[in-house]
Design a protein around this motif. Structure first.
Motif, PDB file in Angstrom:
ATOM      1  N   LYS A  34      13.797 -30.678   3.034  1.00  0.00           N
ATOM      2  CA  LYS A  34      12.422 -30.036   2.361  1.00  0.00           C
ATOM      3  C   LYS A  34      12.498 -29.476   1.175  1.00  0.00           C
ATOM      4  O   LYS A  34      13.731 -28.118   0.536  1.00  0.00           O
ATOM      5  CB  LYS A  34      11.718 -29.087   3.007  1.00  0.00           C
ATOM      6  CG  LYS A  34      10.322 -28.457   3.098  1.00  0.00           C
ATOM      7  CD  LYS A  34       9.177 -28.815   2.832  1.00  0.00           C
ATOM      8  CE  LYS A  34       8.100 -28.026   1.850  1.00  0.00           C
ATOM      9  NZ  LYS A  34       7.096 -28.850   1.495  1.00  0.00           N
ATOM     10  N   ALA A  35      12.123 -30.587   0.269  1.00  0.00           N
ATOM     11  CA  ALA A  35      13.008 -29.533  -1.636  1.00  0.00           C
ATOM     12  C   ALA A  35      12.205 -28.897  -1.745  1.00  0.00           C
ATOM     13  O   ALA A  35      11.205 -28.359  -1.459  1.00  0.00           O
ATOM     14  CB  ALA A  35      12.898 -30.484  -2.152  1.00  0.00           C
ATOM     15  N   ASP A  36      12.512 -27.307  -2.284  1.00  0.00           N
ATOM     16  CA  ASP A  36      11.528 -26.305  -3.344  1.00  0.00           C
ATOM     17  C   ASP A  36      10.110 -25.539  -2.459  1.00  0.00           C
ATOM     18  O   ASP A  36       9.751 -25.764  -2.255  1.00  0.00           O
ATOM     19  CB  ASP A  36      10.822 -27.198  -4.374  1.00  0.00           C
ATOM     20  CG  ASP A  36      11.982 -27.562  -5.143  1.00  0.00           C
ATOM     21  OD1 ASP A  36      12.737 -26.746  -5.740  1.00  0.00           O
ATOM     22  OD2 ASP A  36      12.074 -28.540  -5.738  1.00  0.00           O
ATOM     23  N   LEU A  37      11.354 -25.309  -0.910  1.00  0.00           N
ATOM     24  CA  LEU A  37      10.540 -24.602  -0.478  1.00  0.00           C
ATOM     25  C   LEU A  37       9.926 -22.961  -0.653  1.00  0.00           C
ATOM     26  O   LEU A  37      10.898 -22.081  -1.625  1.00  0.00           O
ATOM     27  CB  LEU A  37      11.322 -23.363   0.853  1.00  0.00           C
ATOM     28  CG  LEU A  37      12.219 -24.232   1.761  1.00  0.00           C
ATOM     29  CD1 LEU A  37      13.353 -23.776   2.512  1.00  0.00           C
ATOM     30  CD2 LEU A  37      11.659 -24.604   3.228  1.00  0.00           C
ATOM     31  N   ARG A  38       8.246 -22.751  -0.871  1.00  0.00           N
ATOM     32  CA  ARG A  38       7.449 -21.568  -1.319  1.00  0.00           C
ATOM     33  C   ARG A  38       6.994 -20.762  -0.063  1.00  0.00           C
ATOM     34  O   ARG A  38       6.596 -21.007   0.870  1.00  0.00           O
ATOM     35  CB  ARG A  38       6.973 -22.437  -1.934  1.00  0.00           C
ATOM     36  CG  ARG A  38       7.359 -23.783  -3.176  1.00  0.00           C
ATOM     37  CD  ARG A  38       8.056 -22.525  -4.154  1.00  0.00           C
ATOM     38  NE  ARG A  38       7.274 -21.807  -4.829  1.00  0.00           N
ATOM     39  CZ  ARG A  38       8.090 -21.018  -6.004  1.00  0.00           C
ATOM     40  NH1 ARG A  38       9.287 -20.883  -5.314  1.00  0.00           N
ATOM     41  NH2 ARG A  38       7.982 -20.227  -6.061  1.00  0.00           N
ATOM     42  N   ILE A  39       7.342 -19.534   0.170  1.00  0.00           N
ATOM     43  CA  ILE A  39       6.842 -18.623   1.174  1.00  0.00           C
ATOM     44  C   ILE A  39       5.767 -17.900   0.604  1.00  0.00           C
ATOM     45  O   ILE A  39       4.773 -17.945  -0.421  1.00  0.00           O
ATOM     46  CB  ILE A  39       7.595 -17.368   1.029  1.00  0.00           C
ATOM     47  CG1 ILE A  39       8.983 -17.405   1.324  1.00  0.00           C
ATOM     48  CG2 ILE A  39       7.086 -16.580   1.755  1.00  0.00           C
ATOM     49  CD1 ILE A  39      10.063 -16.690   1.366  1.00  0.00           C
ATOM     50  N   PRO A  40       4.301 -18.800   1.755  1.00  0.00           N
ATOM     51  CA  PRO A  40       2.799 -18.101   0.933  1.00  0.00           C
ATOM     52  C   PRO A  40       3.363 -16.325   0.472  1.00  0.00           C
ATOM     53  O   PRO A  40       3.826 -15.414   1.178  1.00  0.00           O
ATOM     54  CB  PRO A  40       2.187 -18.245   2.047  1.00  0.00           C
ATOM     55  CG  PRO A  40       3.175 -19.462   3.399  1.00  0.00           C
ATOM     56  CD  PRO A  40       4.454 -18.878   2.914  1.00  0.00           C
TER      57      PRO A  40
END
Length: 341
Positions: free
Chosen positions: A195-201
């Motif tokens: 998983k690249a560039d995880l983004r937290i909601p």
């Protein structure tokens, strides 16, 4: 498309000028050490690694009972990083003082800080545990790094990460250009980018906190959680769920995956301590990972990465995760302070 290994990911980042060759090699050494810890954790009772470390040496500098795996994990990380020539010194949550690289080995320009086995109370029940680490630059002109050289604000970290030893072993890493997740392929023996560039909601309906401490919290924390528990009929206007792994790595990994807020506030059980979690070993690296994924991290009153450490084992309150919720929790504390100034 072929899978991208951790080595390839780091080499490509190096070519883009995002990290030095020495930092690349250092991170690979840490990853290899985490593989060894993963093997030890995976053997469990079969490897004779469960239970406390033993009489006499079973209490660490934090005043906590050491598990056998605490000691094993600490030794693995120290040994793996002693001879590579990338480090000037290491500091561990399990040791009172930092440890310089032995005289027989070359010394590098980085400092490594780590919690070798976060959540070790989960070991004997076969629940998730992990390793947390942070990399700092050794100050210029320092030939023998000591404790004071580690006391740098979190925003000066050049890399941070954790390894989660769960159903699969995962390495989550940032070098200041996003937060990326790698899964250990046991057949290949390598970490693979999953998983690249995880983004937290930005928003969430989930919180993680040890509710058994509620009676010891200060008023703004009491008010904040009361409003969460009031649900859609309360001032927040929505229902919240609570989750608690009792290992910071597990709780933060869930938040990086699907959002939420993790809280370990100050409480009055031990009023002389400003918090439970350690700034250098837990709060700073996790704050960097979370901010790089679009989240936020505060003490309830100030940004964690702006804090100036005063000691290796300093403790702080921690609020981190989905940005809007961390800002809401922080607002409760600042408004309370303003009303009682």
């Amino acid at each position: 498309m072929s899978s991208i290994s951790l080595t390839r990911h780091l080499i490509e980042a190096q070519r883009q000028g995002q990290l030095t060759p020495d930092l690349q090699l250092l991170l690979e050494v840490v990853a290899r050490a985490c593989k060894r810890i993963s093997v030890a954790v995976g053997k469990g009772a079969l490897g004779g690694v469960l239970g406390e470390a033993g009489q006499g040496d079973s209490i660490n500098v934090q005043g906590e009972a050491q598990k056998k795996l605490d000691v094993i994990s600490n030794d693995i990380l120290l040994e793996a990083n002693a001879w590579g020539g990338h480090l000037a010194a290491c500091a561990s949550e399990e040791m009172e003082h930092s440890q310089p690289i032995p005289d027989g080995f070359p010394r590098g320009n980085y400092l490594l800080v780590f919690d070798p086995l976060d959540g070790s109370s989960n070991i004997d029940i076969n629940a998730s545990v992990g390793t947390i680490f942070s990399v700092l630059r050794c100050p210029d002109g320092v030939t023998a790094a000591g404790d004071a050289d580690f006391l740098q604000p979190g925003h000066t970290q050049v890399a941070a990460g954790y390894c989660l030893y769960g159903p699969s072993t995962m390495l989550v890493l940032t070098i200041g250009h996003g937060t990326h997740a790698f899964t250990l392929d046991r057949e290949q023996g390598s970490f693979v980018l999953t998983k690249a560039d995880l983004r937290i909601p930005q928003e969430t309906r989930e919180f993680a906190v040890n509710m058994s401490n509620q009676r010891h919290w200060e008023p703004p924390m009491q008010a904040y959680v009361d409003d969460l528990l009031a649900g859609k009929d309360g001032p927040r206007g929505k229902d919240f769920n609570m989750r608690w792994v009792a290992a910071m790595v597990g709780d933060v990994h869930r938040i990086l995956t699907r959002g939420g807020i993790f809280i370990y506030p100050w409480d009055g059980k031990d009023p002389g301590k400003p918090g439970k979690l350690r700034l250098m070993y837990e709060a700073n690296p996790m704050a960097m990972l979370v901010e790089q994924a679009g989240g936020a991290a505060t003490t309830g009153r100030a940004r964690i990465l702006d804090l100036q450490p005063t000691s290796l084992h300093e403790r702080v309150p921690v609020f981190l995760g989905s940005k809007d919720e961390v800002e809401a929790a922080t607002r409760y504390h600042l408004q309370h302070d303003g009303a009682h100034a």
